[in-house]
Design an enzyme around this catalytic site. Structure first.
Site, mmCIF file in Angstrom:
data_model
loop_
_atom_site.group_PDB
_atom_site.id
_atom_site.type_symbol
_atom_site.label_atom_id
_atom_site.label_comp_id
_atom_site.label_asym_id
_atom_site.label_seq_id
_atom_site.Cartn_x
_atom_site.Cartn_y
_atom_site.Cartn_z
ATOM 1 N N ASP A 64 -14.069 58.290 -30.643
ATOM 2 C CA ASP A 64 -12.843 59.063 -30.402
ATOM 3 C C ASP A 64 -12.364 59.795 -31.655
ATOM 4 O O ASP A 64 -11.296 60.416 -31.656
ATOM 5 C CB ASP A 64 -11.727 58.166 -29.862
ATOM 6 N N SER A 95 -24.239 37.415 -63.676
ATOM 7 C CA SER A 95 -23.347 37.977 -64.699
ATOM 8 C C SER A 95 -21.973 38.339 -64.147
ATOM 9 O O SER A 95 -21.037 38.573 -64.905
ATOM 10 C CB SER A 95 -23.991 39.228 -65.309
ATOM 11 N N TRP A 138 0.695 9.004 10.002
ATOM 12 C CA TRP A 138 2.097 8.624 9.788
ATOM 13 C C TRP A 138 2.823 8.114 11.033
ATOM 14 O O TRP A 138 3.924 7.623 10.933
ATOM 15 C CB TRP A 138 2.881 9.824 9.246
ATOM 16 N N ASN A 143 -12.460 46.322 -44.060
ATOM 17 C CA ASN A 143 -12.785 45.077 -43.362
ATOM 18 C C ASN A 143 -14.155 45.142 -42.694
ATOM 19 O O ASN A 143 -14.850 44.127 -42.581
ATOM 20 C CB ASN A 143 -11.707 44.760 -42.325
ATOM 21 N N HIS A 167 3.219 18.603 9.076
ATOM 22 C CA HIS A 167 2.625 17.290 8.845
ATOM 23 C C HIS A 167 1.265 17.436 8.165
ATOM 24 O O HIS A 167 0.545 18.396 8.423
ATOM 25 C CB HIS A 167 2.402 16.644 10.211
ATOM 26 N N GLY A 169 0.820 -1.209 0.000
ATOM 27 C CA GLY A 169 0.000 0.000 0.000
ATOM 28 C C GLY A 169 0.850 1.254 0.000
ATOM 29 O O GLY A 169 2.028 1.235 0.356
ATOM 30 N N ASN A 188 -3.623 11.293 12.587
ATOM 31 C CA ASN A 188 -2.218 11.379 12.190
ATOM 32 C C ASN A 188 -1.859 10.040 11.548
ATOM 33 O O ASN A 188 -1.622 9.062 12.244
ATOM 34 C CB ASN A 188 -1.331 11.640 13.412
ATOM 35 N N CYS A 219 6.694 20.762 -3.480
ATOM 36 C CA CYS A 219 6.184 20.217 -2.212
ATOM 37 C C CYS A 219 4.665 20.277 -2.164
ATOM 38 O O CYS A 219 4.014 19.448 -1.526
ATOM 39 C CB CYS A 219 6.807 20.939 -1.025
ATOM 40 N N ASP A 260 -25.493 40.291 -57.137
ATOM 41 C CA ASP A 260 -25.546 39.863 -58.539
ATOM 42 C C ASP A 260 -26.604 38.780 -58.718
ATOM 43 O O ASP A 260 -26.324 37.591 -58.668
ATOM 44 C CB ASP A 260 -24.159 39.351 -58.959
ATOM 45 N N GLN A 264 10.765 14.476 -1.048
ATOM 46 C CA GLN A 264 11.010 15.521 -2.038
ATOM 47 C C GLN A 264 12.449 15.484 -2.529
ATOM 48 O O GLN A 264 13.376 15.212 -1.779
ATOM 49 C CB GLN A 264 10.702 16.900 -1.451
#
Length: 700
Positions: free
Chosen positions: A617, A589, A288, A661, A262, A91, A286, A105, A585, A99
């Site tokens: 503006d 044509s 660990w 445009n 921790h 597991g 906890n 981290c 058109d 690290q």
């Protein structure tokens, strides 16, 4: 155009379930099973061509190809590093995650939290992988990425220096799941260096698909205990920690046996009656070590004798090693930070949890059209994408006598880590929430205008604009309709984002946008209606054949525009003139007769008037943000997506749309609308085209 087609295809695939955890998207189209079988049949070990073992996979600056930090690095497979490599032993545990020479981290803390939940770990790290059975030098992992699950394939060549792994490694050196997971995460983000610096919540989310919030416990919200209780009821992952002020502080034990730096998990929150008053208690785990809290409400504390014996038995019955209770006030005093990862309904398989309701919406900011910046830029802020939030049902229970609808909003900017090697980084992002006025209630086809935001304040907003991947806040508002506006701090910042809303009760969310609409002026005239003055002008311009070609039209319009001081123009391109001729058109044509030229002349005069009026503006040109208003004046209403396409097609690199445009855009739109209407006489909103017809219209 290619981008639009790709988005449509992706939306269709998502609707069919692609991107769910059971049908994860294969990153870069790499199929783990197929690639592994190929290698096994050929008797070779996989070498990943999409993330090769070369300097650029390490980084671009601190870990770049010419950095002193990358000298002497060798890429080795685990079978070359130790005699008996293992993928995972007994597991996943915290000691598997040490690290290395990378500032990630934040990611390792998220991986550590991941090991606390075997079910969620197995979603990210498929456990049926090894260096023995069917070993081919290839491994795979799954990550959540902006609303979809992605399967990432890597080879097992890892960067080493002096025979040791350069980055994350296990304490005993023979277990490699965490190093390979880090490599897969580096691949999806572009390189290892892209992982440097981040928030643990980011890793939480990519490993679970949840939405992560965090609280500084020195400044907790007044309803934090209730938030914790509800989060536990919903199966959320809760982690807490004590800040360290120096490297020497890491793993330091306080006098009451709490370990600094921790990753603890929060597993319970209860209110009990003690000596006639209610006590708020928090259960901490906890995972660990054997070190446990020795302060009030520890296992041997006399305070337990002050509560009901049955209650005491229920709360002190041990379920997990390393668990202990403490008062909520001590929790706030001793711990620095609480992180809550609220899980999506599909993550939780048990029916015992009260699940969040989840909605996800994707969007983007595009320079010149939908990247309007924050409220400091009132002329463009309204151009940002807008989303309707409809809150209908109040929460079942009130908090501190306050009723309303609780929801979380998370705004995530996509793919920014991956772009670090191109010199890009996180944008500064945030959002505002505005109450919809009564007169606009129930409408989803109106993009709110500049005037609305000039006269209405935000009802709620993100706590800050910040350059993190995600901005997230929790809100409680009365039932009603609200508009959510996500933005970058400054305008004209390109970026993709997703918004996720987690709500207590079912709510309705959708993009708010203008519906496509074209109110085009119809010209019902005959040649007899045209006055003699215009007839003489046409005869003079048209010549002997009494018709005007695109080339003749270009010459005519150049002379006309040269006399205008209020419009900056070098005349019309031949492309624009051809489009104008094609639009009118009617006899095929390729030229304009008297009536056709009269209609075009009338349109051009109208276009000139709009262009002049929108140019507030008096620059003689139009910027791309003014284009939206100009299109409305010309009779067109467009959703944000079309405005993005129009700006990309017709604006220059300074976001200026010149008169040529502008006219080309209006003529092109009018032509497309007329074609569609002709092919859709019943106004169904859809048409069918074969390939040749599609191509003919596309090259117009």
């Amino acid at each position: 155009m290619a981008g639009i087609a790709a988005k449509l295809a992706k939306d269709r695939e998502a609707a069919e379930g692609l991107g769910s955890h059971d049908r994860a998207i294969k990153y870069l189209n790499q199929d783990y099973e197929a690639l592994r079988n190929e290698c096994l049949e050929a008797g070779t070990l996989f070498q990943d061509p999409s993330f090769p073992a070369i300097p650029s996979a390490l980084g671009f600056k601190e870990l770049g190809p010419y950095s002193s930090k990358t000298r002497g690095i060798e890429w080795k497979r685990p079978t070359e590093i130790c005699a008996d490599p293992q993928f995972i032993i007994g597991g996943a545990t915290r000691t598997d995650i040490c690290q290395g020479a990378l500032g990630d981290c934040w990611l390792l803390a998220a991986i550590a939290s991941l090991t606390l939940n075997e079910e969620i770990l197995a979603r990210v790290v498929p456990l049926n992988q090894s260096f023995q059975e069917n070993y081919a030098g290839i491994f795979h992992f799954q990550f959540w990425q902006y609303g979809e699950w992605v399967e990432v394939v890597v080879d097992d060549r890892l960067p080493t220096k002096d025979g040791e792994l350069l980055f994350v490694h296990s304490a005993e050196g023979s277990e490699f799941w965490s190093a390979l997971l880090e490599k897969a995460y580096a691949k999806i983000n572009g390189c290892y260096e892209a992982l440097s610096g981040g928030a643990t919540t980011e890793g939480f989310e990519d490993f679970t698909g949840g939405i992560a919030e965090w609280y500084e416990l020195k400044k907790p919200p007044p309803n934090l205990f209730k938030i914790i209780q509800k989060a536990l009821q919903k199966g959320s992952l809760l982690g807490c920690s004590i800040d360290i002020t120096s490297a020497a502080d890491s793993e330091a034990i306080t006098f009451q046996k709490l370990v600094k730096g921790h990753a603890y998990s929060v597993t319970g929150a209860e209110e009990v009656e003690s000596n006639g008053s209610l006590q708020k208690l928090i259960r901490i785990r906890n995972p660990w070590g054997e070190v446990e809290w020795t302060g009030r409400w520890n296992d041997n504390c006399p305070s337990w004798n002050t509560i009901d014996p049955e209650e005491r038995e229920r709360l002190t019955r041990r379920h997990e090693d390393g668990e202990f209770w403490m008062s909520f006030s001590d929790f706030l005093r001793h711990y620095s930070r609480l992180e809550i990862c609220n899980l999506t309904p599909d993550t939780l398989t048990s029916d015992t949890y009260k699940k969040w309701k989840l909605t996800k919406m994707d969007g983007n900011w595009r320079r010149g059209s939908t990247a309007g910046g924050c409220r400091n830029y009132p002329n463009t802020f309204w151009m940002n994408p807008q989303y309707l939030i409809k809150l209908e049902e109040e929460d079942e229970d009130e908090e501190d006598g306050e009723s309303g609808c609780t929801f979380l909003v998370g705004l995530i900017q996509k793919h920014r880590r991956r772009q670090r090697k191109m010199g890009e980084d996180m944008h500064t992002i945030g959002f505002g929430i505005y109450e919809v006025p009564e007169e606009l209630s129930g409408q989803t086809n109106i993009h709110l205008s500049k005037n609305f935001f000039l006269t209405n304040r935000a009802r709620e907003r993100s706590d800050t604009f910040i350059n993190l991947r995600e901005v997230l806040n929790r809100f409680k508002l009365p039932p009603g309709e609200y508009i959510l506006v996500p933005s970058t701090f400054e305008p004209n910042k390109d970026g993709d984002f997703c918004i996720r809303v987690f709500s207590e009760k079912k709510a309705d969310y959708q993009a708010v946008d203008d519906e496509i609409e074209a109110n085009l002026e119809e010209f019902d005239i005959s040649e007899d209606d045209i006055d003699d003055g215009f007839r003489r002008l046409f005869a003079q311009l048209a010549g002997e054949d009494a018709e005007i070609s695109a080339f003749e039209l270009q010459t005519i319009l150049r002379r006309v525009l040269a006399k205008r001081q209020d419009i900056k123009s070098d005349g019309f391109s031949i492309e624009t003139c051809k489009i104008m001729v094609d639009m009118l058109d009617s006899d095929g044509s390729g030229k304009l007769g008297l009536k056709e030229f009269y209609i075009l002349w009338t349109k051009i005069q109208k276009y000139q008037k709009i262009y002049r009026e929108i140019d507030v503006d008096r620059s003689g040109t139009m910027n791309s943000y003014e284009m939206r208003k100009a299109l409305e004046e010309a009779g067109f209403k467009m959703p944000c997506q079309l405005h993005q396409v129009i700006v990309a097609r017709f604006a220059d690199d300074q976001l200026i749309i010149d008169f040529d445009n502008f006219v080309r855009c209006l003529v092109r739109l009018e032509t497309l609308f007329k074609i569609f209407k002709q092919l859709d006489p019943e106004n169904t909103g859809t048409i069918e085209l074969d390939l040749i017809s599609w191509l003919c219209f596309s090259v117009l």
